[in-house]
Every structure is written in structure tokens, then in C-alpha cells.
Design a protein around this motif. Structure first.
Motif, short mmCIF file in Angstrom:
data_model
loop_
_atom_site.label_atom_id
_atom_site.label_comp_id
_atom_site.label_asym_id
_atom_site.label_seq_id
_atom_site.Cartn_x
_atom_site.Cartn_y
_atom_site.Cartn_z
N PRO A 1 -31.17 96.60 -8.31
CA PRO A 1 -30.62 96.21 -9.62
C PRO A 1 -29.76 94.95 -9.47
N ILE A 2 -30.04 93.98 -10.26
CA ILE A 2 -29.40 92.66 -10.13
C ILE A 2 -28.74 92.31 -11.44
N LEU A 3 -27.57 91.70 -11.37
CA LEU A 3 -26.95 91.15 -12.56
C LEU A 3 -26.92 89.64 -12.38
N ASP A 4 -27.64 88.93 -13.22
CA ASP A 4 -27.61 87.47 -13.19
C ASP A 4 -26.65 86.98 -14.25
N GLN B 1 -16.38 95.43 -4.86
CA GLN B 1 -17.26 95.03 -3.77
C GLN B 1 -18.61 94.65 -4.32
N PHE B 2 -19.14 93.53 -3.87
CA PHE B 2 -20.45 93.10 -4.37
C PHE B 2 -21.06 92.07 -3.44
N TRP B 3 -22.34 91.84 -3.62
CA TRP B 3 -23.06 90.78 -2.92
C TRP B 3 -23.44 89.71 -3.93
N VAL B 4 -23.34 88.45 -3.51
CA VAL B 4 -23.77 87.35 -4.38
C VAL B 4 -24.73 86.47 -3.59
N MET B 5 -25.81 86.11 -4.21
CA MET B 5 -26.74 85.17 -3.59
C MET B 5 -26.09 83.79 -3.59
N ASP B 6 -26.23 83.09 -2.48
CA ASP B 6 -25.57 81.79 -2.32
C ASP B 6 -25.93 80.83 -3.46
N PRO B 7 -24.96 80.53 -4.34
CA PRO B 7 -25.30 79.64 -5.47
C PRO B 7 -25.36 78.17 -5.06
N PHE B 8 -24.95 77.87 -3.82
CA PHE B 8 -24.90 76.47 -3.38
C PHE B 8 -25.91 76.17 -2.29
N HIS B 9 -26.86 77.07 -2.11
CA HIS B 9 -27.83 76.91 -1.03
C HIS B 9 -28.77 75.75 -1.33
N ASN C 1 -33.43 79.61 -20.08
CA ASN C 1 -33.25 79.29 -21.49
C ASN C 1 -33.69 80.43 -22.40
N ARG C 2 -34.62 81.24 -21.93
CA ARG C 2 -35.04 82.39 -22.72
C ARG C 2 -33.93 83.42 -22.91
N TYR C 3 -32.98 83.44 -21.99
CA TYR C 3 -31.89 84.41 -22.10
C TYR C 3 -30.66 83.84 -22.79
N LYS C 4 -30.68 82.55 -23.11
CA LYS C 4 -29.48 81.92 -23.65
C LYS C 4 -28.99 82.57 -24.94
N GLU D 1 -20.06 71.94 -14.07
CA GLU D 1 -21.52 71.98 -14.22
C GLU D 1 -22.00 73.43 -14.20
N LYS D 2 -23.21 73.60 -14.65
CA LYS D 2 -23.83 74.92 -14.76
C LYS D 2 -23.81 75.68 -13.44
N ILE D 3 -23.58 76.97 -13.50
CA ILE D 3 -23.67 77.78 -12.28
C ILE D 3 -24.33 79.12 -12.60
N ILE D 4 -25.15 79.58 -11.67
CA ILE D 4 -25.83 80.86 -11.84
C ILE D 4 -25.44 81.77 -10.69
N LEU D 5 -24.90 82.93 -11.04
CA LEU D 5 -24.51 83.91 -10.03
C LEU D 5 -25.44 85.10 -10.11
N ARG D 6 -26.00 85.43 -8.95
CA ARG D 6 -26.89 86.59 -8.87
C ARG D 6 -26.16 87.67 -8.08
N PHE D 7 -25.74 88.71 -8.80
CA PHE D 7 -24.98 89.79 -8.17
C PHE D 7 -25.89 90.95 -7.81
N ALA D 8 -25.63 91.54 -6.65
CA ALA D 8 -26.29 92.79 -6.29
C ALA D 8 -25.21 93.80 -5.99
N ARG D 9 -25.38 95.02 -6.44
CA ARG D 9 -24.45 96.11 -6.15
C ARG D 9 -23.02 95.78 -6.48
N LEU D 10 -22.76 95.42 -7.73
CA LEU D 10 -21.39 95.17 -8.17
C LEU D 10 -20.75 96.53 -8.44
#
Ligand code: CA
Ligand code: CA
Ligand code: CA
Ligand code: CA
Length: 341
Positions: free
Chosen positions: A20-23, A73-81, A207-210, A331-340
């Protein structure tokens, strides 16, 4: 996939699960719902680093002391990779607030709730329904008490109630706020992430989720879907009462925790600082058959050690809400959370 973040976890019952992911996508330049910042032109804000965006929710287990809750506690996918992120991103901060947080989104000490709005037009000439609403700086609020958190049963009344926290449909928004804000002055219009017009314009996934969090028109009845699938986001009315205790809570007493989100502070060499407790790199095969390196960071925030205490809150016995706020980004940033958790 769960195995990307937890490579050594054996799948439950041998079933490979999607994690389960929260973007969370934050666009600091864009005017959000009910933001009437006079500096905005064509819905674009001139000083994005001064904007903020947040989401909040109610907490079910409110007594953190008796239930021994010690960490966020949570995991985030590297937004700056550099493979899919922006390594030169100027960054910003992520705030967590725990405690009493105001539900009064349209700040006027009045509780907005769509299901209290009249089920037929308001007409100031004939006087129809005018006693059922009060006017505020944001629009209209119901004057009636409604204890059942549901829309009126008669489907044809839905367009009169499902109009957002401002209590105004687009036509009334134009009368209230003028035509300098475009066709949707309150910026609260909903659109499902699927739609023939999105397909025709090949609109991308972000954009579909905006407009998916829009509160006006997010509960259409089946005769108003306009598509051959359900376009409804929720059957519940939007309401300034997240924990459904029939009260508008407008106190702000909370503990605050701050994470720095920028390419320096969120890097594999910074594990042990900035609440980063682990980093994980995994090679994954993407759907188009390429190999790609994906990096995830684990954050662990000790809730007993807040950076700031706002208002009057002494203990962790009544943590009714959690709010997550992003601020300082240009600027725009997207955070992908896992197990928040
Ligand atoms: Ca309000
Ligand atoms: Ca509206
Ligand atoms: Ca609107
Ligand atoms: Ca709604």
C-alpha cells in the motif's frame, strides 16, 4: 511491490503483494481549493516557497501513552534520485503535527457540511431557502442541525448539496468572488482520475489526480456519472468534522516534528541524521523491461521529542489528529510513502 522495500520479507502465504502506497504530489506554484491569495494570477502563485500544502486525518487510537506509540515511522522513495527525481531540487521541509488540529478548514468558526445545505435553489428575490443558510466570507454555511452524515435521499437534490465546503456552486461562486478567478473561483471542482476527456487529451497520471480531491461534484449519483463507470469519489458529504463527533474542533494545540527534504539532507551519507534510520537500494525491472535502481529511506521520528510545542498540550493522552504539511518548496515535489505508521 512489497519485495522492493522489504527484500527479505517472505510473502504472506506465498502471495506477492503490492505494497500500500501513499503518493503525495505538491505543486507549490498552484492555487489550491479555497485559496484566494490576491497575488495569484491565472491560478499561479508568485512566491511558491511561501506556500504550504497539507493533509490531515483523525487518529483512531488517541491515547499514545497507554498504547505505547513511540514513533512515526515510514519509508519514502528517494524524491531526488537522478533516474526519476531531481538531484538539483531546491528542497523544503516536511512537518508532522500531532494533537488537536483545527477542523475549521474555511476559517470562520462555522461548521461547513454539505448535507446541511438546502435541497433546492436559494433565491434572494423570492426568499426561497434563505433562512436555511448564513453568508460568510467563504460562501454559505447551513443554519440547520443535521446529525446524520449522509446526503438527502432524493437523488435529484444532489447537485444542490454536493457543491463543496463553500456552499456555492460555480455560478454562485462567480457572483460571490467575481470573474477574476476563472470558471471555478473557489477552485474546488472535482474530476475523477478516469475520464473520456482525459483520454482524448492523453493526460498523464499525476495530472489525472490533480482534481480528485475536489469537493464540488465528488459525489455524483449514477444518472450523473457522464461515463459508463462510477465517477464518484465518495458517497459521503464533505464536512468540517473529520472525527465525526458532531463538533467543529478549532483548537490548535499540537506537537511538531520537522524533516528537511533536500538532496543534501536526504542522502545515503546522512543516515543517522534528519530522522533517517535506514536506506535501501534495490534494482527493479520496470514494466518496459529496463533495470532501474530505486532507493528508499526509512524515517523514524520519536514522538516524545518534538521540535516544537504549539499551543497548550502537555501529554500524549489525547492525540486526535495528525497533519502532514509541506512548506518551503519552490518547485513541484512528489513523495511516495510506504508503510506510514
Ligand atoms: Ca468553517
Ligand atoms: Ca463550490
Ligand atoms: Ca467550484
Ligand atoms: Ca462534495
Amino acid at each position: 511491490l512489497e519485495t522492493e522495500v522489504f527484500p527479505f520479507k517472505s510473502p504472506d502465504n506465498g502471495i506477492i503483494t503490492n505494497l500500500p502506497i501513499l503518493d503525495v504530489a505538491y505543486y507549490p506554484e498552484e492555487r489550491g481549493q479555497y485559496n484566494f491569495n490576491p497575488a495569484a494570477t491565472n491560478n499561479i502563485l508568485p512566491n511558491p516557497s511561501q506556500s504550504w500544502g497539507g493533509i490531515m486525518r483523525e487518529v483512531q487510537t488517541t491515547d499514545f501513552e497507554s498504547s505505547n506509540i513511540e514513533f512515526i515511522q515510514f519509508w519514502v522513495m528517494d524524491p531526488f534520485h537522478d533516474e526519476d527525481g531531481n538531484p538539483t531540487h531546491s528542497g523544503g521541509q516536511l512537518f508532522f503535527n500531532l494533537g488537536n488540529i483545527s477542523e475549521d478548514i474555511l476559517k470562520d468558526s462555522r461548521k461547513s457540511f454539505e448535507n446541511g445545505l438546502p435541497t433546492s435553489p436559494i433565491d434572494y428575490i423570492t426568499g426561497a431557502n434563505i433562512n436555511l443558510v448564513d453568508t460568510t466570507i467563504w460562501g454559505r454555511v447551513p443554519t440547520v442541525q443535521v446529525l446524520v452524515n449522509a446526503f438527502d435521499n432524493v437523488e435529484s437534490t444532489r447537485p444542490f448539496q454536493d457543491i463543496g465546503l463553500d456552499g456555492l456552486n460555480d455560478a454562485d461562486e462567480l457572483v460571490f468572488f467575481g470573474n477574476t478567478w476563472g470558471p471555478d473561483p473557489s477552485g474546488d471542482n472535482y474530476h475523477h482520475y478516469r475520464g473520456s476527456n482525459y483520454d482524448a487529451d492523453t493526460v498523464n497520471i499525476l495530472n489525472r489526480y490533480k482534481q480528485f480531491n475536489g469537493m464540488e461534484g465528488n459525489s455524483p449519483t449514477s444518472n450523473n456519472f457522464g461515463e459508463d463507470f462510477s465517477t464518484s469519489a465518495t458517497t459521503r458529504p464533505d464536512i468540517e468534522d473529520l472525527n465525526q463527533n458532531n463538533n467543529l474542533d478549532f483548537r490548535e494545540n499540537y506537537f511538531q516534528y520537522v524533516i528537511n527534504l533536500n538532496p543534501n539532507d536526504v542522502s545515503p551519507t546522512n543516515v543517522g541524521n534528519n530522522f533517517i534510520t535506514d536506506v535501501l537500494e534495490a534494482n527493479v525491472r520496470t514494466r518496459d523491461g529496463r533495470n532501474r535502481m530505486v532507493r528508499w529511506y526509512q524515517f523514524k521520528i520519536p514522538i516524545r521529542e518534538p521540535q516544537q510545542v504549539i499551543g497548550e498540550i502537555q501529554d500524549f493522552k489525547s492525540i486526535r489528529f495528525m497533519r502532514m504539511v509541506m512548506k518551503g518548496f519552490s518547485e513541484k515535489i512528489i513523495l511516495r510513502f510506504a508503510r506510514l505508521d
